[in-house]
Design a protein around this motif. Structure first.
Motif, short mmCIF file in Angstrom:
data_model
loop_
_atom_site.label_atom_id
_atom_site.label_comp_id
_atom_site.label_asym_id
_atom_site.label_seq_id
_atom_site.Cartn_x
_atom_site.Cartn_y
_atom_site.Cartn_z
N VAL A 82 32.00 4.40 26.74
CA VAL A 82 31.12 4.34 25.56
C VAL A 82 29.74 3.84 25.96
O VAL A 82 28.72 4.39 25.53
CB VAL A 82 31.74 3.42 24.49
CG1 VAL A 82 30.75 3.18 23.36
CG2 VAL A 82 33.03 4.03 23.95
N LYS A 83 29.69 2.81 26.80
CA LYS A 83 28.42 2.26 27.27
C LYS A 83 27.63 3.29 28.07
O LYS A 83 26.42 3.44 27.90
CB LYS A 83 28.69 1.02 28.13
CG LYS A 83 27.46 0.36 28.71
CD LYS A 83 26.67 -0.39 27.68
CE LYS A 83 25.53 -1.19 28.32
NZ LYS A 83 24.73 -1.90 27.31
N LYS A 85 27.79 6.62 27.93
CA LYS A 85 27.27 7.69 27.08
C LYS A 85 26.07 7.21 26.27
O LYS A 85 25.09 7.94 26.09
CB LYS A 85 28.38 8.20 26.17
CG LYS A 85 29.45 8.98 26.91
CD LYS A 85 30.57 9.44 26.01
CE LYS A 85 31.61 10.24 26.79
NZ LYS A 85 32.72 10.69 25.96
N ALA A 86 26.13 5.97 25.78
CA ALA A 86 25.01 5.42 25.02
C ALA A 86 23.78 5.26 25.91
O ALA A 86 22.65 5.53 25.50
CB ALA A 86 25.40 4.07 24.42
N ARG A 87 24.00 4.83 27.16
CA ARG A 87 22.87 4.64 28.06
C ARG A 87 22.24 5.98 28.43
O ARG A 87 21.00 6.09 28.52
CB ARG A 87 23.33 3.92 29.33
CG ARG A 87 22.14 3.58 30.26
CD ARG A 87 22.58 3.06 31.61
NE ARG A 87 23.26 1.79 31.47
CZ ARG A 87 24.46 1.53 31.99
NH1 ARG A 87 25.10 2.47 32.65
NH2 ARG A 87 25.01 0.34 31.85
N HIS A 90 20.04 6.89 25.70
CA HIS A 90 18.87 6.02 25.72
C HIS A 90 17.85 6.51 26.75
O HIS A 90 16.65 6.56 26.48
CB HIS A 90 19.31 4.59 26.04
CG HIS A 90 18.19 3.61 26.20
ND1 HIS A 90 17.40 3.20 25.15
CD2 HIS A 90 17.69 2.98 27.31
CE1 HIS A 90 16.49 2.35 25.59
NE2 HIS A 90 16.64 2.21 26.89
N SER A 195 22.76 15.19 27.23
CA SER A 195 22.87 14.00 26.39
C SER A 195 22.30 14.25 25.01
O SER A 195 22.87 13.84 23.99
CB SER A 195 22.13 12.82 27.05
OG SER A 195 22.77 12.41 28.23
N MET A 199 24.17 14.31 21.35
CA MET A 199 23.70 13.53 20.21
C MET A 199 23.58 14.40 18.97
O MET A 199 23.98 13.99 17.87
CB MET A 199 22.34 12.88 20.53
CG MET A 199 21.74 12.10 19.36
SD MET A 199 20.00 11.70 19.60
CE MET A 199 19.26 13.33 19.42
N ARG A 283 34.12 4.90 15.93
CA ARG A 283 33.02 4.52 16.82
C ARG A 283 31.74 5.29 16.52
O ARG A 283 30.65 4.87 16.92
CB ARG A 283 33.40 4.77 18.28
CG ARG A 283 34.44 3.80 18.82
CD ARG A 283 34.54 3.91 20.33
NE ARG A 283 35.69 3.18 20.80
CZ ARG A 283 36.85 3.75 21.13
NH1 ARG A 283 36.98 5.06 21.07
NH2 ARG A 283 37.86 3.02 21.54
N ARG A 286 28.15 3.50 12.16
CA ARG A 286 27.66 2.13 12.28
C ARG A 286 28.40 1.15 11.37
O ARG A 286 28.56 -0.02 11.70
CB ARG A 286 26.16 2.08 11.94
CG ARG A 286 25.28 2.79 12.95
CD ARG A 286 23.82 2.74 12.54
NE ARG A 286 22.96 3.45 13.47
CZ ARG A 286 21.66 3.63 13.30
NH1 ARG A 286 21.08 3.15 12.19
NH2 ARG A 286 20.94 4.29 14.18
#
Length: 292
Positions: A82-83, A85-87, A90, A195, A199, A283, A286
């Motif tokens: 999860v971290k 994919k979020a990074r 970002h 990515s 999104m 997940r 929010r």
């Protein structure tokens, strides 16, 4: 492009993260970690370049030690995925923000950025203000605030705008990137493009879920979203299959393809069992992240 054989924890100093073509997308500081993405990915290839901006002290975790750790803890493996994919997302957003070909736009309350059905010509970054996302029935489906990006989907997938975006604060300051500049940037970094597409698919899925809630005369609370999950679970298996995900999104976006559905499921299916579980579903929203 290098084959990943370790991940790193940064104890001191600064590390620059750049694309293959040398564009800066992030600066890491003490406490950050990096390099886990290529260890979690089947291809094991590095997606970005990490360079020391200052003298650094790092802790190197070899691949075999990394695999031993994540294989002993499913929750740790899930958290790292999860971290990562979020990074990645970002980094993609930072690449857009740092691009030179952006223009500033100022809107006042009530001004429309674009309407549902319009041809997409630009994407936007919110520098200041509050914008609402509505569909043809006028129901608010989402909100954008400072730091958010929007408008990418119609450019990436060559589709009309799927919603109407309106400034609802006194003033909204946006950075606008024209479609041709955005696509040139996307083409320069296939990993960042992937990515951003993930999104956009995730955002469309969330809109479809919220639309299902509202059609069933529900709101958008935790209970309402969970009810939408079970409503989409046609075969009552407790998980959403590829076919159920595709059917849900196609009710809102008929042009959502089989390829899109497979890519979406791969992105949200953290445990890689071929389905979207209720926990994986949660997940994405929010409201669940703020209630632990």
């Amino acid at each position: 492009g290098d084959e990943g054989d370790a991940m790193y924890f940064l104890n001191s100093g600064k590390v620059e993260i750049r694309t293959k073509k040398g564009k800066l997308v992030s600066i890491l500081r003490p406490g950050d970690f990096f390099g886990e993405g290529s260890l979690l990915n089947e291809e094991k290839a590095r997606f970005t370049t990490a360079r020391c901006a200052t003298p650094v002290d790092v802790l190197r975790i070899k691949q075999r030690d990394f695999e031993r750790y994540i294989n002993s803890s499913e929750s740790a493996k899930t958290a790292l995925k999860v971290k990562w994919k979020a990074r990645s997302l970002h980094y993609a957003k930072n690449l857009i923000r740092l691009h030179a070909n952006v223009q500033s736009t100022c809107l006042k309350k009530g001004d429309v950025v674009y309407q549902q059905g319009d041809v997409g010509k630009s994407m936007f970054i919110v520098d200041e203000g509050h914008l609402q996302v509505t569909h043809e029935d006028g129901v608010v489906m989402h909100n954008y605030h400072k730091g958010d990006t929007f408008g990418e989907s119609s450019l990436l997938f060559a589709r009309p705008r799927s919603s109407t975006v309106t400034c609802v604060s006194d003033i909204c300051h946006l950075s606008e990137m024209r479609g041709k500049d955005f696509m040139a940037l996307v083409d320069s970094s296939p990993e960042m493009a992937a990515s951003l597409r993930n999104m956009c698919r995730k955002r469309l899925f969330k809109k479809a879920v919220k639309s299902l809630c509202l059609k069933n005369t529900r709101g958008l609370s935790e209970d309402d979203l969970v009810a939408a999950f079970y409503a989409a679970d046609v075969d009552k298996s407790g998980k959403l299959s590829l076919e159920e995900i595709r059917a849900l999104v196609q009710k809102m976006e008929p042009n959502f393809t089989d390829e899109d559905a497979r890519a979406l499921l791969k992105f949200i299916d953290v445990d890689q069992d071929g389905y979207c579980s209720l926990e994986e579903f949660k997940r994405l929203f929010r409201v669940f992240l703020h209630t632990k």
